[in-house]
Scaffold this motif. Structure first.
Motif, PDB file in Angstrom:
ATOM      1  N   ILE A  84      -7.370  14.586 -17.670  1.00 53.24           N
ATOM      2  CA  ILE A  84      -8.096  15.200 -15.991  1.00 53.24           C
ATOM      3  C   ILE A  84      -7.449  13.722 -15.476  1.00 53.24           C
ATOM      4  N   ASN A  85      -6.401  13.693 -14.187  1.00 52.73           N
ATOM      5  CA  ASN A  85      -5.899  12.775 -13.357  1.00 52.73           C
ATOM      6  C   ASN A  85      -7.388  12.232 -12.662  1.00 52.73           C
ATOM      7  N   THR A  86      -6.606  13.004 -10.878  1.00 47.67           N
ATOM      8  CA  THR A  86      -8.269  12.552 -10.621  1.00 47.67           C
ATOM      9  C   THR A  86      -9.065  13.675 -10.406  1.00 47.67           C
ATOM     10  N   MET A  87     -10.435  13.285  -9.437  1.00 38.41           N
ATOM     11  CA  MET A  87     -11.022  14.028  -9.680  1.00 38.41           C
ATOM     12  C   MET A  87     -11.912  14.050  -8.576  1.00 38.41           C
ATOM     13  N   GLY A  88     -12.457  14.847  -7.823  1.00 35.92           N
ATOM     14  CA  GLY A  88     -12.705  15.485  -6.250  1.00 35.92           C
ATOM     15  C   GLY A  88     -14.114  16.443  -5.979  1.00 35.92           C
ATOM     16  N   TRP A  89     -14.341  16.144  -5.147  1.00 36.40           N
ATOM     17  CA  TRP A  89     -15.602  16.563  -4.614  1.00 36.40           C
ATOM     18  C   TRP A  89     -14.695  17.138  -2.635  1.00 36.40           C
ATOM     19  N   TYR A  90     -15.095  18.604  -2.143  1.00 35.33           N
ATOM     20  CA  TYR A  90     -14.342  18.833  -0.537  1.00 35.33           C
ATOM     21  C   TYR A  90     -15.538  19.472  -0.563  1.00 35.33           C
ATOM     22  N   ARG A  91     -14.847  19.907   0.598  1.00 37.74           N
ATOM     23  CA  ARG A  91     -16.609  20.537   1.948  1.00 37.74           C
ATOM     24  C   ARG A  91     -16.043  21.928   3.064  1.00 37.74           C
ATOM     25  N   GLN A  92     -16.625  22.819   3.158  1.00 35.71           N
ATOM     26  CA  GLN A  92     -15.824  23.464   4.123  1.00 35.71           C
ATOM     27  C   GLN A  92     -17.426  24.008   4.007  1.00 35.71           C
ATOM     28  N   ALA A  93     -17.725  23.608   6.004  1.00 31.80           N
ATOM     29  CA  ALA A  93     -18.592  24.295   6.698  1.00 31.80           C
ATOM     30  C   ALA A  93     -18.146  25.846   7.526  1.00 31.80           C
ATOM     31  N   PRO A  94     -18.978  26.471   8.217  1.00 34.62           N
ATOM     32  CA  PRO A  94     -18.481  27.712   8.523  1.00 34.62           C
ATOM     33  C   PRO A  94     -17.799  27.337   9.521  1.00 34.62           C
ATOM     34  N   GLY A  95     -16.437  28.173   9.869  1.00 37.68           N
ATOM     35  CA  GLY A  95     -15.116  27.795  10.780  1.00 37.68           C
ATOM     36  C   GLY A  95     -14.580  26.508  11.298  1.00 37.68           C
ATOM     37  N   LYS A  96     -14.915  26.241  10.092  1.00 35.50           N
ATOM     38  CA  LYS A  96     -13.896  24.805   9.742  1.00 35.50           C
ATOM     39  C   LYS A  96     -13.057  24.874   8.565  1.00 35.50           C
ATOM     40  N   GLN A  97     -12.210  23.389   8.786  1.00 39.05           N
ATOM     41  CA  GLN A  97     -10.951  23.556   7.476  1.00 39.05           C
ATOM     42  C   GLN A  97     -11.982  22.905   6.182  1.00 39.05           C
ATOM     43  N   ARG A  98     -11.191  23.656   5.175  1.00 41.34           N
ATOM     44  CA  ARG A  98     -11.651  22.474   3.980  1.00 41.34           C
ATOM     45  C   ARG A  98     -11.635  20.909   3.878  1.00 41.34           C
ATOM     46  N   GLU A  99     -12.861  20.078   3.991  1.00 43.02           N
ATOM     47  CA  GLU A  99     -11.972  18.555   3.956  1.00 43.02           C
ATOM     48  C   GLU A  99     -12.022  17.710   2.742  1.00 43.02           C
ATOM     49  N   LEU A 100     -11.510  16.810   2.015  1.00 45.43           N
ATOM     50  CA  LEU A 100     -12.178  15.724   1.551  1.00 45.43           C
ATOM     51  C   LEU A 100     -13.468  15.219   1.767  1.00 45.43           C
ATOM     52  N   VAL A 101     -14.165  15.174   0.387  1.00 42.73           N
ATOM     53  CA  VAL A 101     -15.731  14.198   1.068  1.00 42.73           C
ATOM     54  C   VAL A 101     -14.773  13.053   0.146  1.00 42.73           C
ATOM     55  N   ALA A 102     -14.928  13.418  -1.216  1.00 40.82           N
ATOM     56  CA  ALA A 102     -14.577  11.918  -2.069  1.00 40.82           C
ATOM     57  C   ALA A 102     -13.796  12.596  -3.312  1.00 40.82           C
ATOM     58  N   ALA A 103     -13.250  11.563  -3.754  1.00 39.68           N
ATOM     59  CA  ALA A 103     -12.148  11.118  -4.680  1.00 39.68           C
ATOM     60  C   ALA A 103     -12.452  10.256  -5.832  1.00 39.68           C
ATOM     61  N   ILE A 104     -11.839  10.543  -6.837  1.00 41.14           N
ATOM     62  CA  ILE A 104     -12.487   9.365  -8.534  1.00 41.14           C
ATOM     63  C   ILE A 104     -11.394   9.539  -9.642  1.00 41.14           C
ATOM     64  N   THR A 105     -10.401   8.317  -9.048  1.00 40.03           N
ATOM     65  CA  THR A 105      -9.090   8.233 -10.432  1.00 40.03           C
ATOM     66  C   THR A 105      -9.998   8.458 -11.436  1.00 40.03           C
TER      67      THR A 105
END
Length: 121
Positions: free
Chosen positions: A31-52
């Motif tokens: 596994i290379n990078t792992m991360g967390w994204y989030r998507q609120a209603p009516g909004k695009q999915r966005e990066l929250v945090a990532a770790i190599t």
């Protein structure tokens, strides 16, 4: 077949904390990078945090100083510690992993099913 399973979401009051976990399982070589994204209603999915794999981290400006990402490479698991939560953190949080299933394969992105985080009084 690779699966990413998230846990730890829920309802929390403003100022509270939650810890999300995401475990990757199945046919995994690395596994290379792992991360967390989030998507609120009516909004695009966005990066929250990532770790190599080496432990380098990257955070969205909106969560710097409040959220901490970490991983356990032996368990193929990534965590997101969320402190000082705000109503605007309410969203579905998705785990992401960039991984190889075998030494000859290319890197592919895999996603979890998402876990709801609601910050409300």
């Amino acid at each position: 077949q690779v699966q990413l399973v998230e846990s730890g979401g829920g309802l929390v009051q403003p100022g509270g904390s939650l810890r999300l976990s995401c475990a990757a399982s199945g046919s995994i070589f690395s596994i290379n990078t792992m991360g967390w994204y989030r998507q609120a209603p009516g909004k695009q999915r966005e990066l929250v945090a990532a770790i190599t794999i080496g432990g380098s981290t990257n955070y969205a400006d909106s969560v710097k100083g409040r959220f901490t990402i970490s991983r356990d490479n032996a368990k193929n698991t990534v965590y997101l510690q969320m402190n000082s939560l705000k109503p605007e953190d309410t969203a579905v949080y998705y785990c992401n992993a960039d991984l190889r299933e075998d030494p000859e394969s290319e890197l592919y992105d895999y996603w979890g099913q998402g876990t709801q985080v609601t910050v409300s009084s």
